[in-house]
Structure formats: structure tokens, C-alpha cells
Design a protein around this motif. Structure first.
Motif, short mmCIF file in Angstrom:
data_model
loop_
_atom_site.label_atom_id
_atom_site.label_comp_id
_atom_site.label_asym_id
_atom_site.label_seq_id
_atom_site.Cartn_x
_atom_site.Cartn_y
_atom_site.Cartn_z
N PHE A 49 0.46 11.34 -12.61
CA PHE A 49 -0.73 12.18 -12.40
C PHE A 49 -0.50 13.63 -12.85
O PHE A 49 -1.30 14.16 -13.61
CB PHE A 49 -1.19 12.13 -10.94
CG PHE A 49 -1.71 10.77 -10.50
CD1 PHE A 49 -2.23 9.87 -11.43
CD2 PHE A 49 -1.68 10.39 -9.16
CE1 PHE A 49 -2.70 8.62 -11.03
CE2 PHE A 49 -2.15 9.15 -8.75
CZ PHE A 49 -2.66 8.26 -9.70
N GLN A 62 -5.19 9.07 -14.75
CA GLN A 62 -6.18 9.89 -14.06
C GLN A 62 -6.07 9.68 -12.55
O GLN A 62 -6.21 8.56 -12.08
CB GLN A 62 -7.56 9.46 -14.57
CG GLN A 62 -8.71 10.27 -14.03
CD GLN A 62 -8.68 11.71 -14.51
OE1 GLN A 62 -8.27 12.01 -15.63
NE2 GLN A 62 -9.08 12.63 -13.64
N PRO A 63 -5.80 10.76 -11.79
CA PRO A 63 -5.67 10.57 -10.33
C PRO A 63 -7.04 10.41 -9.67
O PRO A 63 -8.04 10.91 -10.19
CB PRO A 63 -5.01 11.87 -9.87
CG PRO A 63 -5.41 12.87 -10.89
CD PRO A 63 -5.57 12.15 -12.19
N PRO A 64 -7.09 9.72 -8.52
CA PRO A 64 -8.35 9.64 -7.79
C PRO A 64 -8.70 11.01 -7.23
O PRO A 64 -7.82 11.75 -6.82
CB PRO A 64 -8.05 8.63 -6.68
CG PRO A 64 -6.57 8.65 -6.52
CD PRO A 64 -6.00 9.04 -7.83
N HIS A 120 -10.77 13.87 -4.65
CA HIS A 120 -10.71 14.06 -3.20
C HIS A 120 -11.52 13.00 -2.45
O HIS A 120 -11.04 12.38 -1.51
CB HIS A 120 -11.22 15.46 -2.85
CG HIS A 120 -11.26 15.72 -1.38
ND1 HIS A 120 -12.41 15.61 -0.65
CD2 HIS A 120 -10.29 16.06 -0.51
CE1 HIS A 120 -12.14 15.87 0.62
NE2 HIS A 120 -10.86 16.16 0.73
N ARG A 157 -12.65 10.03 -3.35
CA ARG A 157 -12.13 8.67 -3.47
C ARG A 157 -10.85 8.49 -2.64
O ARG A 157 -10.64 7.48 -1.99
CB ARG A 157 -11.86 8.39 -4.96
CG ARG A 157 -11.10 7.14 -5.24
CD ARG A 157 -12.02 6.01 -5.65
NE ARG A 157 -11.25 4.77 -5.82
CZ ARG A 157 -11.17 3.84 -4.89
NH1 ARG A 157 -11.81 3.98 -3.75
NH2 ARG A 157 -10.46 2.75 -5.11
N THR A 158 -9.97 9.51 -2.68
CA THR A 158 -8.72 9.44 -1.91
C THR A 158 -9.03 9.38 -0.42
O THR A 158 -8.45 8.58 0.32
CB THR A 158 -7.84 10.67 -2.20
OG1 THR A 158 -7.77 10.87 -3.61
CG2 THR A 158 -6.44 10.49 -1.67
N LEU A 159 -9.99 10.21 0.00
CA LEU A 159 -10.36 10.24 1.41
C LEU A 159 -10.87 8.87 1.85
O LEU A 159 -10.49 8.34 2.89
CB LEU A 159 -11.44 11.31 1.62
CG LEU A 159 -11.66 11.77 3.07
CD1 LEU A 159 -10.41 12.35 3.67
CD2 LEU A 159 -12.79 12.79 3.13
#
Lengths: 139, 117
Positions: free
Chosen positions: B36, B42-44, B46, B48-50
Motif C-alpha cells: 500500500f 490500492q488500499p481500502p 476509511h 471501507r476499512t471501518l
């Protein structure tokens, strides 16, 4: 006939050679042991990063973006690169321990070590693929 | 009555942490530490991570990962210091540092995961 054991009032002092503090640096197998033990430091280091990430996640989108930018710091990338190699070493040495801890027998014959360790690697691959899928799936 | 040793329990935590760390840390460190930040993947974001972390199963897995990994570190590092540097006379301080650190981290993980919005 054994000679009679003489009574001694004081216990004789044993001779013990002093082991150097750097005993583990003398031989590759000892060094490997030490590196394996040190991998635990990087395990703990990752947990600290994860805790910081969770903290940033609670702080909202801006705080989370800040955390991700912080991870781009070259120093941290290098540290994480080293960390990755250490946890990889930990994983491989850990999985290869299974056949040593558990002797699987099939029809009275002991299964070769490779076959006992293999399911670990299959499961490892599956778990890793699942994590990559969950974290890179768009939408 | 002889005092019962904590050693089996600590060893079980060490072992559990070894398994958890072996399965999850290489991929997590590869993604968050290298792929990342360096733009390979591509990082997820905020949101999507939450959403991912809010799932009870993710919370449980992350909690166990933190808890067991920290006790894995505590146990292994303690003996690294004993054997590697032969500083047995500092045992009480080493134990306090290792297990105290592990308990603190575990409590922090529980708090952060439990109170996640």
C-alpha cells in the motif's frame, strides 16, 4: 569393588567455563536460533502499528489518511521490509516445527516431515489470499 | 501445597500467538508495510476499512491476533534476553517489561476494538 566415597565437608567447586555473551554469533545454527527468537520483536512491532491504525480509524477519514501517509515514510517502509522478512522467517520455522512436535503415522509408518508440514502451507496460502481479497476488493 | 507454575499457561499463549502471527502477519505487513505505501496495490479507504473492522468476526480475529501475538512476543523475548544476553539477575524487571507490555497492549486492543464507532 567401588572405592568408598570419601566424606567431604564442602562440596567441590565445579569447573564451568564462562560462556561469552555473544555465544550465538559464532555459528550459523546458533545465529539462526537467535534471529528466530528475535522475530518476536517484529511481531510485537506490528501489533503496535495495528493499534495505531485502529486509533486512527476511530479518528475519522482525515486521521486515517494521516496514518496512511505516515506509513509512506521511507524509514518506516524499510523497517516494515525488515519486519516482513522476520515474520516470514517466523512463519516458515513455525510451520516446519509441526512434524517435529507431532509424529503422524499412517498404516504404522511415519509420514515424511514434508507431508506433515504441507497442510500448514496450504492453509497459510488460503488465509493470505482471503486477506488480500478482502482488503483490495473494490466497492 | 506446592505453588502451581504459570509456565504451561504462558507457553500455551506463546504457542497460540505463534500460530496467529505465522498465518496473518506476513500478509498484513506485506500489504500495509510495503504494497500500500509503495503504491503496488490500492488500499481500502476509511469507510471501507471501518466497515470491515466493524464486523464482529473481524473484531474477534483482530483482538485474538493482538492478544496472542503480544504474549507470544513476551514469552519468546523474555527467554531471548535470558539466554542471549545472560542477564538472569534482571529477571523481575524483564518479566515486568514483557508481560506488563503484553497486558497493556491487550487492554488497548480490547478498548479500541470494543469502542469502535
Amino acid at each position: 569393588m567401588k572405592p568408598p566415597v570419601a566424606y567431604r565437608q564442602y562440596h567441590p567447586k565445579w569447573h564451568r567455563t564462562r560462556v561469552s555473551t555473544f555465544w550465538w554469533s559464532r555459528k550459523w545454527s546458533y545465529l539462526k536460533f537467535m534471529l528466530r527468537e528475535l522475530s518476536s520483536v517484529f511481531v510485537a512491532f506490528y501489533v503496535v502499528i495495528l493499534l495505531l491504525q485502529l486509533h486512527a480509524l476511530r479518528g475519522g477519514p482525515d486521521a486515517y489518511q494521516g496514518f496512511q501517509d505516515w506509513l509512506r515514510n521511507p524509514l518506516l517502509v524499510i523497517l516494515n521490509g525488515i519486519s516482513f522478512l522476520f515474520v516470514l522467517f517466523h512463519a516458515v520455522t513455525w510451520f516446519n516445527l509441526t512434524p517435529k512436535a507431532m509424529a503422524v503415522r499412517l498404516r504404522g509408518k511415519r509420514l515424511p516431515d514434508v507431508l506433515v508440514a504441507a497442510p500448514n502451507y496450504v492453509a497459510w496460502l488460503a488465509v493470505s489470499a482471503l486477506v488480500v481479497f478482502l482488503l483490495t476488493r473494490q466497492g | 501445597m506446592a505453588k502451581r507454575s504459570n509456565e504451561p499457561l504462558l507457553w500455551a499463549l506463546f504457542s497460540g500467538g505463534g500460530v496467529a502471527a505465522a498465518f496473518l502477519l506476513p500478509v498484513l505487513i506485506f500489504l500495509y508495510g510495503l504494497a500500500f505505501p509503495l503504491g503496488w496495490l490500492q488500499p481500502p479507504d476509511h469507510e471501507r476499512t471501518l466497515e470491515l473492522v466493524q464486523h464482529p468476526l473481524t473484531r474477534l480475529v483482530l483482538f485474538l491476533l493482538c492478544f496472542l501475538s503480544l504474549f507470544h512476543w513476551a514469552h519468546r523475548f523474555r527467554f531471548t534476553l535470558y539466554d542471549g544476553l545472560q542477564i538472569k539477575h534482571l529477571n523481575p524487571a524483564i518479566n515486568l517489561f514483557c508481560y506488563g507490555g503484553a497486558v497493556t497492549g491487550t487492554v488497548a486492543a480490547a478498548y479500541l476494538l470494543w469502542t469502535l464507532p
